[in-house]
Design a protein around this motif. Structure first.
Motif, PDB file in Angstrom:
ATOM      1  N   GLY A  63      62.650  22.815 -27.834  1.00  0.00           N
ATOM      2  CA  GLY A  63      62.947  22.716 -26.410  1.00  0.00           C
ATOM      3  C   GLY A  63      61.744  22.226 -25.633  1.00  0.00           C
ATOM      4  N   ARG A  64      62.000  21.352 -24.692  1.00  0.00           N
ATOM      5  CA  ARG A  64      60.887  20.781 -23.926  1.00  0.00           C
ATOM      6  C   ARG A  64      60.069  21.851 -23.216  1.00  0.00           C
ATOM      7  N   TYR A  65      60.737  22.860 -22.689  1.00  0.00           N
ATOM      8  CA  TYR A  65      60.032  23.919 -21.987  1.00  0.00           C
ATOM      9  C   TYR A  65      60.354  25.279 -22.611  1.00  0.00           C
ATOM     10  N   SER A  66      60.504  25.279 -23.918  1.00  0.00           N
ATOM     11  CA  SER A  66      60.686  26.548 -24.617  1.00  0.00           C
ATOM     12  C   SER A  66      59.392  27.344 -24.559  1.00  0.00           C
ATOM     13  N   ALA A  67      59.500  28.659 -24.766  1.00  0.00           N
ATOM     14  CA  ALA A  67      58.327  29.520 -24.667  1.00  0.00           C
ATOM     15  C   ALA A  67      57.242  29.087 -25.646  1.00  0.00           C
ATOM     16  N   GLY A  68      57.631  28.802 -26.875  1.00  0.00           N
ATOM     17  CA  GLY A  68      56.645  28.410 -27.870  1.00  0.00           C
ATOM     18  C   GLY A  68      55.949  27.117 -27.537  1.00  0.00           C
ATOM     19  N   TRP A  69      56.723  26.147 -26.992  1.00  0.00           N
ATOM     20  CA  TRP A  69      56.119  24.860 -26.674  1.00  0.00           C
ATOM     21  C   TRP A  69      55.171  24.964 -25.475  1.00  0.00           C
ATOM     22  N   MET A  70      55.535  25.754 -24.466  1.00  0.00           N
ATOM     23  CA  MET A  70      54.651  25.920 -23.316  1.00  0.00           C
ATOM     24  C   MET A  70      53.330  26.544 -23.741  1.00  0.00           C
ATOM     25  N   VAL A  71      53.391  27.598 -24.557  1.00  0.00           N
ATOM     26  CA  VAL A  71      52.168  28.247 -25.007  1.00  0.00           C
ATOM     27  C   VAL A  71      51.333  27.290 -25.862  1.00  0.00           C
ATOM     28  N   THR A  72      52.005  26.521 -26.723  1.00  0.00           N
ATOM     29  CA  THR A  72      51.292  25.583 -27.593  1.00  0.00           C
ATOM     30  C   THR A  72      50.585  24.498 -26.799  1.00  0.00           C
ATOM     31  N   VAL A  73      51.305  23.850 -25.864  1.00  0.00           N
ATOM     32  CA  VAL A  73      50.721  22.742 -25.113  1.00  0.00           C
ATOM     33  C   VAL A  73      49.593  23.228 -24.201  1.00  0.00           C
ATOM     34  N   LEU A  74      49.795  24.342 -23.513  1.00  0.00           N
ATOM     35  CA  LEU A  74      48.738  24.827 -22.616  1.00  0.00           C
ATOM     36  C   LEU A  74      47.507  25.263 -23.392  1.00  0.00           C
ATOM     37  N   THR A  75      47.707  25.924 -24.521  1.00  0.00           N
ATOM     38  CA  THR A  75      46.557  26.325 -25.332  1.00  0.00           C
ATOM     39  C   THR A  75      45.826  25.102 -25.876  1.00  0.00           C
ATOM     40  N   ALA A  76      46.598  24.113 -26.357  1.00  0.00           N
ATOM     41  CA  ALA A  76      45.979  22.877 -26.857  1.00  0.00           C
ATOM     42  C   ALA A  76      45.230  22.150 -25.754  1.00  0.00           C
ATOM     43  N   THR A  77      45.771  22.175 -24.537  1.00  0.00           N
ATOM     44  CA  THR A  77      45.080  21.560 -23.409  1.00  0.00           C
ATOM     45  C   THR A  77      43.747  22.255 -23.156  1.00  0.00           C
ATOM     46  N   GLY A  78      43.739  23.580 -23.260  1.00  0.00           N
ATOM     47  CA  GLY A  78      42.490  24.311 -23.110  1.00  0.00           C
ATOM     48  C   GLY A  78      41.464  23.918 -24.168  1.00  0.00           C
ATOM     49  N   VAL A  79      41.943  23.749 -25.401  1.00  0.00           N
ATOM     50  CA  VAL A  79      41.034  23.335 -26.480  1.00  0.00           C
ATOM     51  C   VAL A  79      40.461  21.945 -26.204  1.00  0.00           C
ATOM     52  N   LEU A  80      41.329  21.007 -25.797  1.00  0.00           N
ATOM     53  CA  LEU A  80      40.871  19.632 -25.568  1.00  0.00           C
ATOM     54  C   LEU A  80      39.905  19.548 -24.389  1.00  0.00           C
ATOM     55  N   VAL A  81      40.221  20.227 -23.294  1.00  0.00           N
ATOM     56  CA  VAL A  81      39.306  20.211 -22.148  1.00  0.00           C
ATOM     57  C   VAL A  81      38.002  20.917 -22.524  1.00  0.00           C
ATOM     58  N   GLY A  82      38.098  21.963 -23.332  1.00  0.00           N
ATOM     59  CA  GLY A  82      36.892  22.637 -23.791  1.00  0.00           C
ATOM     60  C   GLY A  82      35.998  21.719 -24.593  1.00  0.00           C
ATOM     61  N   LEU A  83      36.599  20.882 -25.433  1.00  0.00           N
ATOM     62  CA  LEU A  83      35.825  19.917 -26.201  1.00  0.00           C
ATOM     63  C   LEU A  83      35.142  18.900 -25.290  1.00  0.00           C
ATOM     64  N   VAL A  84      35.855  18.475 -24.240  1.00  0.00           N
ATOM     65  CA  VAL A  84      35.265  17.534 -23.286  1.00  0.00           C
ATOM     66  C   VAL A  84      34.066  18.170 -22.593  1.00  0.00           C
ATOM     67  N   VAL A  85      34.254  19.398 -22.104  1.00  0.00           N
ATOM     68  CA  VAL A  85      33.174  20.078 -21.387  1.00  0.00           C
ATOM     69  C   VAL A  85      31.997  20.349 -22.318  1.00  0.00           C
ATOM     70  N   TRP A  86      32.267  20.618 -23.568  1.00  0.00           N
ATOM     71  CA  TRP A  86      31.212  20.973 -24.518  1.00  0.00           C
ATOM     72  C   TRP A  86      30.479  19.754 -25.078  1.00  0.00           C
ATOM     73  N   LEU A  87      31.227  18.718 -25.467  1.00  0.00           N
ATOM     74  CA  LEU A  87      30.651  17.661 -26.276  1.00  0.00           C
ATOM     75  C   LEU A  87      30.526  16.304 -25.595  1.00  0.00           C
ATOM     76  N   VAL A  88      31.395  15.985 -24.645  1.00  0.00           N
ATOM     77  CA  VAL A  88      31.381  14.654 -24.044  1.00  0.00           C
ATOM     78  C   VAL A  88      30.198  14.544 -23.071  1.00  0.00           C
ATOM     79  N   PRO A  89      29.446  13.439 -23.106  1.00  0.00           N
ATOM     80  CA  PRO A  89      28.325  13.275 -22.158  1.00  0.00           C
ATOM     81  C   PRO A  89      28.772  13.485 -20.709  1.00  0.00           C
ATOM     82  N   GLY A  90      27.993  14.256 -19.986  1.00  0.00           N
ATOM     83  CA  GLY A  90      28.342  14.590 -18.615  1.00  0.00           C
ATOM     84  C   GLY A  90      29.010  15.927 -18.484  1.00  0.00           C
ATOM     85  N   HIS A  91      29.676  16.396 -19.570  1.00  0.00           N
ATOM     86  CA  HIS A  91      30.276  17.729 -19.618  1.00  0.00           C
ATOM     87  C   HIS A  91      31.240  18.002 -18.465  1.00  0.00           C
ATOM     88  N   ALA A  92      31.900  16.933 -17.986  1.00  0.00           N
ATOM     89  CA  ALA A  92      32.919  17.043 -16.927  1.00  0.00           C
ATOM     90  C   ALA A  92      32.370  17.604 -15.627  1.00  0.00           C
TER      91      ALA A  92
END
Length: 427
Positions: A63-92
């Motif tokens: 489901g596009r907005y099923s409980a599992g998918w919402m938790v998965t996408v938001l958590t993955a977004t946190g991981v990706l933004v965390g990688l940007v803040v941690w590793l990408v030059p400028g750190h956002a």
């Protein structure tokens, strides 16, 4: 020595036209360029959002907005933004909890990471708006280019032009930018008449708004049931709803530094943003899909059918959105607080309508948005303007001006939704 009341008070000298005319070309250029950056970032975020919330779940058969998918996408977004803040030059850029709507110029090397983090936040369903990252990018680019092409011009000129142009593009009208600039100038010692100081920013904002309008349809009118002549019931409604909304907004403001301290103790952006993404996913499950994302389109969906949800559902969405705003703004996601605050205030106004049928939906929404924005932004003109354009009724302005008085008394002089480097609240 007291001034003789019979003598006219001195007035600021007007700026000659020959001084203002050279400001027109750079204001036009900055207006177009800033709006194009906004269109580019928003377009990339919209495409990525379609992939994350339509293409991928459809391909996986979930489901596009099923409980599992919402938790998965938001958590993955946190991981990706965390990688940007941690590793990408400028750190956002700097910690977003320490910044407001106005942006200090950043080095060009920082700006790609800011834009990338902003795109991920917008696409991933985080409860933050686009204004802060896009303003930061536009201010940084404009100041960097301005220093090279017109070295004699002060940085402050480029900053105010970029901010005004971006706000004009965001709202699709220069009025909001003019009000924000006017309010900012009121707290500073500036030379000349107010309109002389607003002249160039207004050109930049107008150009930015027109550029976006020619490409898209940035209308904020929620198409609520038409509101006619106000009555005494409406006066009582705006006073109560705006005040309650301001109190709820202040609850979020007081929670802001405390929640920020909890995330700061984790000691690493990856930990804070991953946990923040997980919490936002769980909040999305609790509040439903309409509490995800920045909130503008979601509020329009609510307003399209004011009778479509119960008072309890509206109240749940209001509280969940406010909690999501606090979590997103304190754990390190890059984004603005205006649009989520608009959703929370609008949902509260619709809750008032659901509780008391005599409350007109347009009046409830406008008052709720006004009170919430006053608490969270502390910018009165922007709050009045945003609440008014959502309803698009001239008769609502007088009611909103009345409602702003008690709401402002509830928020003025109190902490703001922003912290200092040491974690203490800004006042």
């Amino acid at each position: 020595m007291p001034t003789d009341p019979a003598q006219p008070s001195p007035t600021a000298p007007a700026t000659p036209a020959r001084v203002l005319l050279p400001l027109i070309p750079p204001a036009l250029i900055v207006g177009v360029a800033s709006s194009l950056v906004f269109i580019l970032v928003s377009g990339v975020a919209d495409r990525l959002q379609g992939v994350l919330w339509r293409t991928l779940p459809d391909a996986l058969g979930v489901g596009r907005y099923s409980a599992g998918w919402m938790v998965t996408v938001l958590t993955a977004t946190g991981v990706l933004v965390g990688l940007v803040v941690w590793l990408v030059p400028g750190h956002a850029g700097p910690d977003p909890a320490t910044t407001g709507l106005e942006a200090a110029p950043q080095q060009p090397s920082v700006l790609p990471s800011v834009a990338l983090a902003g795109v991920l936040v917008l696409a991933g369903g985080v409860s933050l708006g686009p204004e802060n990252p896009i303003i930061a990018v536009n201010v940084g680019l404009t100041v960097w280019l301005g220093r090279r092409l017109a070295a004699r011009a002060p940085d402050a000129l480029w900053v105010v032009l970029a901010e005004a142009a971006t706000i004009g593009a965001l709202f699709g009208t220069p009025v909001g930018a003019a009000l924000v600039v006017s309010e900012a100038l009121a707290g500073r010692q500036v030379k000349g008449l107010l309109w002389d100081n607003v002249f160039a920013p207004l050109i930049a904002a107008t150009t930015g708004a027109l550029t976006v309008t020619m490409v898209s349809d940035p209308s904020f009118d929620l198409d609520l049931p038409p509101f006619g002549r106000p009555g005494w019931t409406d006066v009582l409604t705006v006073l109560v709803v705006a005040s309650v909304s301001a109190v709820l907004g202040m609850a979020a403001v007081y929670a802001f530094p405390r929640v920020h301290g909890v995330f700061a103790r984790l000691g690493h952006p990856m930990a804070a943003l991953t946990l923040g993404g997980l919490l936002l996913g769980l909040l999305g499950v609790l509040g439903g899909r309409l509490t995800l994302f920045k909130g503008a389109q979601e509020l329009a969906e609510l307003a399209h059918d004011p009778e479509g949800w119960s008072a309890g559902q509206y109240a749940t969405m209001t509280v969940v959105k406010l909690i999501a705003l606090v979590v997103a703004g304190t754990c390190g996601f890059r984004g603005g607080r205006i649009f989520p605050a608009v959703f929370a205030g609008g949902a509260l106004g619709l809750c008032a309508h659901a509780l008391v049928s005599a409350v007109h939906p347009a009046v409830g929404v406008a008052a709720g948005v006004l009170g919430m924005l006053l608490a969270i932004t502390r910018q009165a003109w922007l709050s009045l303007f945003t609440a008014a354009v959502l309803v698009a009724s001239p008769m609502i302005l007088a009611l909103l001006c009345i409602a702003s008085l008690p709401a402002w008394l509830l928020v003025t002089g109190r902490p703001q939704m922003q912290v200092r480097e040491d974690g203490s609240a800004v006042r």
